[in-house]
Design an enzyme around this catalytic site. Structure first.
Site, PDB file in Angstrom:
ATOM      1  N   CYS A   2       0.814  -1.221   0.000  1.00  0.00           N
ATOM      2  CA  CYS A   2       0.000   0.000   0.000  1.00  0.00           C
ATOM      3  C   CYS A   2       0.849   1.273   0.000  1.00  0.00           C
ATOM      4  CB  CYS A   2      -0.965   0.000   1.184  1.00  0.00           C
ATOM      5  SG  CYS A   2      -0.207  -0.273   2.787  1.00  0.00           S
ATOM      6  N   HIS A  22      -1.449   7.343   3.442  1.00  0.00           N
ATOM      7  CA  HIS A  22       0.007   7.165   3.527  1.00  0.00           C
ATOM      8  C   HIS A  22       0.679   8.326   2.777  1.00  0.00           C
ATOM      9  CE1 HIS A  22      -0.637   3.465   5.424  1.00  0.00           C
ATOM     10  NE2 HIS A  22      -0.195   2.606   4.527  1.00  0.00           N
TER      11      HIS A  22
END
Length: 361
Positions: free
Chosen positions: A158, A251
């Protein structure tokens, strides 16, 4: 486009829950079956996740009464009910590898969020805007597995989704060295602040295995298919540090990049390349594809996690603060939604690409 019946293996975890929500009103995919461990098997889905629904959107009505199957014991039944499955299980890697191959050999294609098969030579690890050509290795994988329809395809880690897309259009200029620091949300560990109170007002400078993935997985994405396997790229060289930070989703990455032979493009050229970049999902207008894959913010304090992680339904990548660096050529920051673009959403986009290319037929 025909309608595909979809199963979700590992339906009770955070990524599994995200898959459930992404099937609601999907124009191509219809949720037909869900599976998890023996602890949840036999229960209606709503009961299996009671007290554990971790998302800020409600559970879709269509999922609530589906009886959860046992992912291992009911594999043949599940495979007979669907056209393909998403997989997001919490098991040991060797167990995941065996489970995913079991479904593939039952002629049920698997689109996996797990890391277990990312380094299997004939399993494509695909970010649809970056390396859709790697899907051609599926033919060799089917020969190894002895299948006609069944195969495994995976998405990458991810955290890569935040910075590798921004670097990809610049490879043509001779990217040589990259330093990246990632600042990763707690949902990347499948947690909420209620479940992980130690993360409130905190930053942890270690995520197990994450730095190795950040340094190596881009080289497979940038590799090539050769003799029925994917050969990873020689470079650019990447060094990474990964931090867990007190954000629920999103993120972020701070990226430093150096080009070979002093041939760095101008900042104007880099921004123009980002603005112009389109991949196969944009050309095919896949349902989950962002219209603009890479967004550049001119404001000095953007992108910000809370403001920008949901850009284009969480499927776009946000970039900002491009500027010269004293040791590298340039530095910038970037951001992606880790459970959408980085996990379930990225896998759904990959499944759409597989359908559009005929691999699910």
């Amino acid at each position: 486009m025909k309608q595909y019946k979809v199963g979700i293996i590992g339906c009770t975890g955070m990524v599994g829950q995200r898959f459930i929500t992404l099937m609601e009103n999907h124009p191509w995919f219809q949720l037909a079956a869900v599976a998890a461990s023996s602890r949840s098997a036999g229960k209606p889905y709503a009961q299996a996740v009671e007290g554990r629904w971790a998302l800020d959107v409600p559970m879709p009505e269509e999922a609530k009464d589906l009886v959860v199957l046992d992912a291992e014991k009911d594999a043949e039944q599940l495979a007979s009910m669907v056209d393909f499955c998403f997989c997001a299980v919490d098991m040991k890697k060797e167990e995941i590898r065996a489970l995913e191959e079991k479904y593939a050999k039952l002629e049920c294609p698997i689109v996996s969020n797990n890391s277990a098969h990312r380094w299997t030579d004939d399993v494509p690890m695909v970010v649809p805007e970056i390396n859709p050509d790697h899907l051609e290795v599926i033919e060799a994988q089917r020969k190894r597995l002895g299948t006609k329809r069944g195969f495994i395809a995976v998405k990458s880690n991810c955290s890569l989704q935040s910075y590798v897309p921004a670097l990809h259009p610049l490879k043509k200029y001779g990217l040589d060295k990259i330093l990246v620091c990632t600042y990763q949300a707690i949902s990347g560990a499948g947690k909420t602040f209620q479940r992980w109170p130690e993360m409130v007002d905190n930053c942890i400078p270690y995520i197990s295995g994450e730095e190795e993935k950040s340094e190596q997985e881009p080289l497979k994405l940038w590799g090539r298919v050769e003799d029925g396997r994917i050969v990873k790229a020689e470079g650019p060289s990447i060094t990474a540090q990964c931090f867990r930070v007190a954000c629920q989703d999103g993120h972020m990455a701070a990226v430093f990049m150096k080009f070979a032979d002093g041939k760095a493009p101008s900042m104007e050229q880099i921004r123009a390349d980002w603005a112009a970049y389109r991949g196969v999902p944009q050309e095919l207008e896949l349902p989950s594809a962002p219209k603009q894959f890479l967004h550049y913010f001119e404001e000095p304090d953007r992108p910000q996690t809370r403001l920008d992680r949901n850009l284009e339904h969480g499927m776009a990548v946000s970039i900002g603060r491009l500027r010269p660096d004293t040791q590298y050529d340039y530095k910038f920051v970037c951001l992606s939604h880790n459970t959408l673009r980085g996990a379930a959403g990225g896998a759904v986009l990959l499944a759409e690409l597989l359908c559009a290319k005929g691999y699910m037929d």
